[in-house]
Enzyme design. Structure first.
Site, short mmCIF file in Angstrom:
data_model
loop_
_atom_site.label_atom_id
_atom_site.label_comp_id
_atom_site.label_asym_id
_atom_site.label_seq_id
_atom_site.Cartn_x
_atom_site.Cartn_y
_atom_site.Cartn_z
N ASP A 1 0.85 -1.40 0.04
CA ASP A 1 0.10 -0.13 -0.14
C ASP A 1 1.07 1.15 0.10
O ASP A 1 1.82 1.04 -0.51
CB ASP A 1 -0.97 -0.21 1.13
CG ASP A 1 -2.33 0.63 1.16
OD1 ASP A 1 -2.23 1.73 0.84
OD2 ASP A 1 -3.22 -0.07 1.07
N HIS B 1 -3.78 6.39 3.36
CA HIS B 1 -4.48 5.02 3.06
C HIS B 1 -3.79 3.78 3.48
O HIS B 1 -4.72 3.03 3.94
CB HIS B 1 -4.37 5.11 1.40
CG HIS B 1 -5.28 4.07 0.66
ND1 HIS B 1 -5.17 2.52 0.65
CD2 HIS B 1 -6.46 4.14 0.23
CE1 HIS B 1 -5.96 2.02 0.15
NE2 HIS B 1 -6.99 2.97 -0.18
N SER C 1 -11.00 -0.90 -1.11
CA SER C 1 -9.76 -0.76 -0.42
C SER C 1 -9.97 -1.02 1.05
O SER C 1 -9.09 -1.54 1.69
CB SER C 1 -9.13 0.67 -0.55
OG SER C 1 -8.81 0.75 -1.67
#
Ligand SMILES: *[C@@H]1O[C@H](CO)[C@@H](O)[C@H](O)[C@H]1NC(C)=O
Ligand SMILES: *[C@@H]1O[C@H](CO)[C@@H](O)[C@H](O)[C@H]1NC(C)=O
Ligand SMILES: *[C@@H]1O[C@H](CO)[C@@H](O)[C@H](O)[C@H]1NC(C)=O
Ligand SMILES: *[C@@H]1O[C@H](CO)[C@@H](O)[C@H](O)[C@H]1NC(C)=O
Ligand SMILES: *[C@@H]1O[C@H](CO)[C@@H](O)[C@H](O)[C@H]1NC(C)=O
Ligand SMILES: *[C@@H]1O[C@H](CO)[C@@H](O)[C@H](O)[C@H]1NC(C)=O
Ligand SMILES: *[C@@H]1O[C@H](CO)[C@@H](O)[C@H](O)[C@H]1NC(C)=O
Ligand SMILES: *[C@@H]1O[C@H](CO)[C@@H](O)[C@H](O)[C@H]1NC(C)=O
Ligand SMILES: *[C@@H]1O[C@H](CO)[C@@H](O)[C@H](O)[C@H]1NC(C)=O
Ligand SMILES: *[C@@H]1O[C@H](CO)[C@@H](O)[C@H](O)[C@H]1NC(C)=O
Length: 743
Positions: free
Chosen positions: A139, A203, A527
């Site tokens: 990620d 994220h 996600s």
């Protein structure tokens, strides 16, 4: 990978191809994938030599060849990346030992309550072995200082861990929670940003904490969604592979992360990245997860955020667990009150406190700058259409949702009301803001037009209950065509409005003008769904460390809670349903798949013997001496699916299946079937008797029928094997091409 709000896919990892200036004689990066390591190619010097000699031959100049090579893979599979001309790539693709050559592409990244909602309260039974689980996150890196990654009470890393920790820049180093962290940025002339595993986006920290963050009490976003934040396996360890940068996540970096992670000894790989249809062996996620699967490492992937349009699902290889996004029973309401007392319930994350007073309210049409952009749409508050003096200090009503909050913010507006098309997702804004329905928007617009001193106030977000689960509108749907008789997505997990850890190296919105730097934030996307499944898979593996990737997948899928499905999309949105991790510990039976079964499947898919030999690194794997995979799908998959051609209205297909008893002792399972009009399902035999654990029993499922109406295109039934304790559930879905499934 910065999130942009100029379309509805805000916050999502969507895929996009960065277009590079095309210069006919400029070499560009290609991945030369060479399958598995042979026994005699385990030596890295040998591998490098092999790569160099191939490259020299393709380029015809040793020096240029040396300079053009970017990286050699070779820890977990064979291959390299090099800058090539199209004809050199073409030449290499025909060489012995090369499975595929494909241009490097860049993919975009586009409480909390969720685990309780999934039936895993804090007190859920756990195994000591959970702390030996290593969950890999590929990620945007990690903000290790977050309380979710604090290592208080954790022992040293499990002995099997062989990975690295790269301390650099703003990444302050690993601990006993985050036991490894590396970054992959092979393209030297990439973006000018700090090269470290630090999460400069948010994220990566969000997804990592959802999978395996530890327990943090009193987590919230400015008091919103307050509760205890935790991952699915709070005592597991995290291994971080940063592959996403401001420009996106590059194929060659994804492969490099896989090459490392498989060798490092991780248990589960979580990859919240988009994917798009490419041949399995020209797709870095399909390639990486294939080699991981061989080593017993499950990859859980996001299905994509291109729904509700059909045929948008990505990451569809059958050895991947493909995850759709569902809702939990909580929603975020951001109310608007008008000067006349009328109230509307908006949907948004509004972190700003109001001062209980009213603000002047206007709309884009009234705030238009007459000498502004004549082509722009002022009613939609487009850039360049508004007059600063008519906006300053006011709340603006804008038609549509284009992410106008930054425009209104720049002009000094006090707030924004937008009318939104996708009302299931709560998005944040840079200023006090909310989204109302189109109908409510028209009422607000009318009030503005008909009132001299129109006023309004936007309140801070409150939490409300809602009926759940349903599949989020943005979640990508099937059917898929790469292996069209495998149902994808496989499963659903919470991905709508999820609170989890964030990075304090960026702002809440990622906009530098935003002053909100937060420990936890609320995000939406497949996600966010993917790491829930990664956590659940690690939970199952901590109880059953010897289970194969397919057994863990099967356990999660056959025990998933069936969701209320929309008749027009059926399981093409939800797969088997919403994960139910506690029940997945004891599925009763599993549909197991061995490595060799995948090879039979690939042969059935049309890969020839030379490809298979390279893929497996072993000539013994040759389609002609393999049993031909039988049945409609050729794989012992836990769901059954047929995707027919539009011209076919009747069908007759067979699925061959084998289940393994993973329960204790003797048991007798009976088949029960549900099928709609037009679909006949017959199971032979209808009773399976097991005398002990690990016994296998085979059966076949015959599906016959026809679409009764010209317009009907999906028939959804199910098979459930039940003993007194377990229900092993498989959706059976027949669909055919229509003008809706064709993109
Ligand atoms: C409320 O007042 C505070 C302090 O006076 C100010 O900083 C804040 O921006 C105000 N909030 C809104 C929504 O106007
Ligand atoms: C209106 O637009 C013109 C042209 O872009 C710009 O120069 C002017 O400053 C704007 N006026 C206001 C009040 O924002
Ligand atoms: C302006 O945008 C809105 C929202 O997208 C749309 O409904 C409207 O028709 C547009 N108006 C013009 C003049 O294009
Ligand atoms: C409000 O006025 C604007 C500008 O005259 C117009 O475009 C819009 O359609 C009106 N809205 C309603 C609901 O009547
Ligand atoms: C939401 O549901 C819970 C029980 O599930 C209840 O205790 C709570 O009061 C409800 N909240 C609202 C705002 O209705
Ligand atoms: C990273 O650290 C440097 C100083 O070491 C600092 O200047 C920079 O702003 C930091 N980056 C971020 C995104 O915080
Ligand atoms: C096997 O398939 C590959 C890729 O489609 C192709 O390039 C190759 O020529 C095929 N080999 C044989 C022996 O058919
Ligand atoms: C596969 O087996 C067949 C028959 O045994 C043989 O003719 C062929 O050469 C083999 N292919 C490879 C790639 O080894
Ligand atoms: C599907 O139908 C189209 C025409 O409708 C035909 O061209 C195609 O060959 C068919 N494909 C299969 C696999 O039957
Ligand atoms: C798809 O086909 C149906 C009839 O088969 C028709 O009613 C519908 O309008 C078509 N939809 C599109 C988007 O073409």
């Amino acid at each position: 990978m910065k999130t942009s709000k100029n379309n509805l896919l805000f916050l999502f990892f969507n895929l996009c191809i960065i277009s590079v200036q095309i210069n006919a004689e400029e070499r560009k990066p290609y991945i030369v994938y060479m399958g598995d390591l042979h026994e005699d190619t385990q030596d890295s010097i040998f591998l490098m030599d092999e790569h160099h000699s191939l490259l020299s031959e393709a380029i015809g100049d040793e020096l240029i060849a040396r300079n053009s090579k970017i990286h050699s893979y070779g820890k977990s599979f064979n291959g390299f990346v090099a800058k090539l001309l199209p004809r050199e790539a073409e030449f290499l693709s025909k060489k012995d030992g090369v499975v595929s050559v494909f241009p490097n592409k860049v993919q975009k990244l586009r409480t909390t309550r969720s685990w309780d909602f999934l039936g895993m309260p804090m007190t859920v039974k756990r195994k000591q072995e959970e702390s030996d689980m290593i969950v890999a996150l590929m990620d945007s890196g990690i903000y290790v200082q977050s309380p979710s990654f604090n290592d208080k009470g954790y022992g040293p890393p499990p002995a099997k861990w062989k990975g690295k920790c790269v301390k650099a820049g703003n990444f302050t180093g690993c601990n006993n929670k985050v036991i490894g962290a590396q970054y992959f940025l092979l393209e030297k002339d990439g973006p000018l940003e700090e090269k470290s595993p630090a999460d400069l986006d948010g994220h990566g920290s969000h997804t990592a904490s959802t999978a395996a963050g530890n327990t943090v009490h009193g987590a919230s976003l400015y008091g919103i969604a307050e509760g205890t934040a935790r991952g699915g396996v709070p005592s597991a360890r995290l291994a971080i592979y940063k592959i996403c940068w401001t420009l996106g996540c590059s194929d060659m970096d994804i492969l490099a992360a896989y090459d490392a992670a498989i060798a490092d000894g991780v248990d589960i790989i979580s990859l919240s990245l988009g994917g798009y249809p490419r041949d399995f062996f020209e797709d870095p996620i399909a390639i990486g997860s294939f080699h991981a699967m061989k080593k017993g490492i499950l990859t859980s992937c996001a299905a994509g955020n291109d729904g509700p349009v059909l045929s948008t699902v990505g990451n569809v290889a059958p050895w991947i667990l493909t995850v759709a996004a569902s809702s939990i029973d909580r929603r975020y309401e951001t109310p608007v009150t008008l000067g006349n007392g009328e109230k509307f319930t908006g949907n948004a994350i509004n972190t700003f406190e109001t001062n209980e007073s009213m603000y002047s309210l206007t709309n884009g049409a009234h705030a238009q700058n007459i000498s502004g952009d004549p082509m722009g749409n002022a009613s939609a508050c487009e850039y360049g259409t508004l007059s600063q003096n008519k906006v300053k200090g006011k709340i603006l009503y804008c038609i549509g949702y284009l992410g106008q909050d930054s425009i209104v913010d720049e002009l000094g507006g006090a707030g924004i009301i937008m009318s939104d098309y996708s009302r299931d997702t709560a998005y944040p804004n840079l200023i006090p803001g909310t989204f109302v329905s189109i109908k409510d928007g028209a009422k607000i617009d009318k009030y503005i037009n008909s009132t001299r001193n129109a006023q309004a106030v936007i309140s801070k977000t409150v939490t409300a209950n809602m009926t759940a689960p349903f599949i989020a509108s943005f979640s990508s749907r099937g059917p898929q065509t790469l292996s069209s008789n495998i149902l994808k997505p496989d499963i659903a997990a919470p991905g709508l409005d999820i609170l989890a850890a964030y990075s304090q190296l960026t702002t809440m919105s990622g906009d530098p003008s935003d002053e909100r730097v937060v420990k936890f934030s609320i995000m939406s996307g497949t996600s966010m769904a993917c790491p829930h499944v990664s956590g659940a898979a690690a939970y199952v593996k901590s109880f059953h460390p010897d289970w194969s990737v397919a057994a863990i997948k099967s356990a999660l899928m056959t025990t998933a809670k069936s969701m209320k499905i929309r008749p027009d999309e059926a399981e093409l949105a939800s797969g088997s349903g919403q994960i139910n991790p506690k029940v997945a510990l004891h599925p009763g039976l599993v549909y197991d798949i061995q490595y060799d079964d995948y090879i039979s499947f690939l042969c059935k898919q049309g890969y020839n013997s030379s490809t298979i030999a390279m893929l497996t690194g072993n000539k013994k794997y040759n389609c002609s001496n393999f049993p031909v995979a039988k049945g409609a799908d050729g794989l012992n998959y836990p769901t059954m699916h047929v995707y027919l051609n539009s011209s076919q209205s009747s069908f007759s297909e067979v699925f061959y299946r084998t289940v393994t008893n993973v329960g204790y002792g003797k048991s007798v399972y009976r088949a029960s079937i549900r099928s709609p009009n037009g679909l006949s399902i017959t199971v032979v035999p209808k009773i399976l008797t097991f005398n002990g654990p690990n016994q296998k029993r085979s059966f076949k499922v015959m599906v016959n029928g026809k679409f009764l109406q010209a317009s009907s295109w999906v028939l959804s039934g199910r098979l459930v094997w039940s003993d007194s304790k377990h229900n092993v559930r498989s959706p059976i879905l027949i669909c055919r091409t229509t003008n809706r499934t064709l993109l």
